[in-house]
Write an enzyme that holds these catalytic residues in place. Sequence first.
Site, PDB file in Angstrom:
ATOM      1  N   ASN A   9       0.853  -1.194   0.000  1.00 16.38           N
ATOM      2  CA  ASN A   9       0.000   0.000   0.000  1.00 16.38           C
ATOM      3  C   ASN A   9       0.891   1.247   0.000  1.00 16.38           C
ATOM      4  OD1 ASN A   9      -1.799   2.059   0.535  1.00 16.38           O
ATOM      5  ND2 ASN A   9      -2.269   1.403   2.629  1.00 16.38           N
ATOM      6  N   LYS A  11       0.042   4.251  -0.231  1.00 15.16           N
ATOM      7  CA  LYS A  11      -0.643   5.409   0.383  1.00 15.16           C
ATOM      8  C   LYS A  11      -0.504   6.649  -0.508  1.00 15.16           C
ATOM      9  CE  LYS A  11       0.118   3.303   4.862  1.00 15.16           C
ATOM     10  NZ  LYS A  11       0.082   3.443   6.290  1.00 15.16           N
ATOM     11  N   HIS A  94      -9.305   0.577   5.315  1.00 14.53           N
ATOM     12  CA  HIS A  94      -8.011   0.828   5.969  1.00 14.53           C
ATOM     13  C   HIS A  94      -8.237   1.731   7.182  1.00 14.53           C
ATOM     14  CE1 HIS A  94      -3.956   2.266   6.718  1.00 14.53           C
ATOM     15  NE2 HIS A  94      -3.533   1.193   6.062  1.00 14.53           N
ATOM     16  N   GLU A  96      -6.710   4.201   8.286  1.00 12.33           N
ATOM     17  CA  GLU A  96      -6.590   5.646   8.036  1.00 12.33           C
ATOM     18  C   GLU A  96      -7.900   6.199   7.470  1.00 12.33           C
ATOM     19  OE1 GLU A  96      -2.967   5.395   5.756  1.00 12.33           O
ATOM     20  OE2 GLU A  96      -1.932   4.764   7.584  1.00 12.33           O
ATOM     21  N   GLU A 166      -4.883  -5.612  10.763  1.00 12.64           N
ATOM     22  CA  GLU A 166      -3.907  -4.545  10.972  1.00 12.64           C
ATOM     23  C   GLU A 166      -4.182  -3.846  12.307  1.00 12.64           C
ATOM     24  OE1 GLU A 166      -2.164  -3.172   6.977  1.00 12.64           O
ATOM     25  OE2 GLU A 166      -3.959  -2.014   7.310  1.00 12.64           O
ATOM     26  N   GLY A 172       2.647   1.891  10.923  1.00 13.18           N
ATOM     27  CA  GLY A 172       3.560   3.024  10.785  1.00 13.18           C
ATOM     28  C   GLY A 172       4.281   3.403  12.069  1.00 13.18           C
ATOM     29  N   SER A 212       3.776  -2.441  10.462  1.00  9.38           N
ATOM     30  CA  SER A 212       5.236  -2.444  10.643  1.00  9.38           C
ATOM     31  C   SER A 212       5.874  -3.786  10.280  1.00  9.38           C
ATOM     32  CB  SER A 212       5.610  -2.020  12.064  1.00  9.38           C
ATOM     33  OG  SER A 212       5.158  -0.697  12.310  1.00  9.38           O
TER      34      SER A 212
END
Length: 249
Positions: A9, A11, A94, A96, A166, A172, A212
Site C-alpha cells: 500500500n 498510500k 483501511h 486511516e 492490521e 507506521g 510495521s
Amino acid sequence: MRKKIVAGNWKMNTDLNQALDLAREIRLSNYDKSATLIIIPPFPFLYSIVEATNNSVIQVGAQNCSKNKNGAFTGEVSAEMLNSVGVKYVIVGHSERRTYFKETNQELAEKIKECLSNKLIPIYCCGELLEDRTNENHFEVVKTQLSEALFHLSPDQMKGIIIAYEPVWAIGTGVTASPEQAQEMHQYIRQFIAKKFGDTIANSISILYGGSCNAANAKELFALPDVDGGLIGGASLKAVDFVAISNSF
Ligand code: PEP
C-alpha cells in the site's frame, strides 16, 4: 492451499515517475513467483502502473473506492472505473480511512458490494486501536468489524474476500504485533468466519498481517499457521524491501 499474498500500500506517496520506477524495479527483481504480489499506488497512477506491469504476475490494486455506482459524487472513484483500467484489488476499510474519513462498517459493506459487482477483490482491513487492546476489547472490535461489513455476503461472495488484520497501534509505528498476538488474532478471525460460513470457506480465505511488517520480521510472521502474507505500508516503497518480504514465505 491458501494463496500467499504480499500487497504493498503506497498510500499518498510517489509522483508518476517515482511510481513507475518503483513498479519497474519490482518487476525486474527476483520476487517469489509462487506468491501473489499486489502493488497499490495512488489513483492517478493506476492505469500507467497496470501498463507497466502487463504480462507479469504483478497485480494492481486501488486504495479505496466509492460506495456509489456513478453520478454526482465529485471527487469519488467508482469500482466500475477501477475495473475498466485493469485494477483487480481494492483496499476497503483501511484504518486511516476509518479514522480520518470516518468510514463506518455499514459504508464499507456497501463498498464491498460495489467491488464484488465489478469483479474486484476487496482486501478488507480490520484491527483494533491501542486502547481496545489495553482494555482487552480487541477480539470484540474485530468481530464487529467483520460481522457488520462481511456477514451479509453469500458464501460464494465470501470466498473471494481477502482479509488484512492490521492492529492500528502497529501501523507506521515500528511496533509489530508479536508472533503470538498475530497468530492468536488470525486464528480467531478464521474461527469466527468458520462459524458463519463453515470450515471450507474459512480455511480458503487468505488473512494478511499488516503493521510495521518489514524484511526483518516477515519470515517469522509468515511462518505462522494462520498468517497468509502481509499488507505492507512503509516497507513497500522500496523495491528491495518489498521483494525481500515477498521472498519470506
Ligand atoms: C498499512 O498502512 O497498511 C501498513 C501496514 O503500514 P506500515 O507497514 O507502514 O505499518
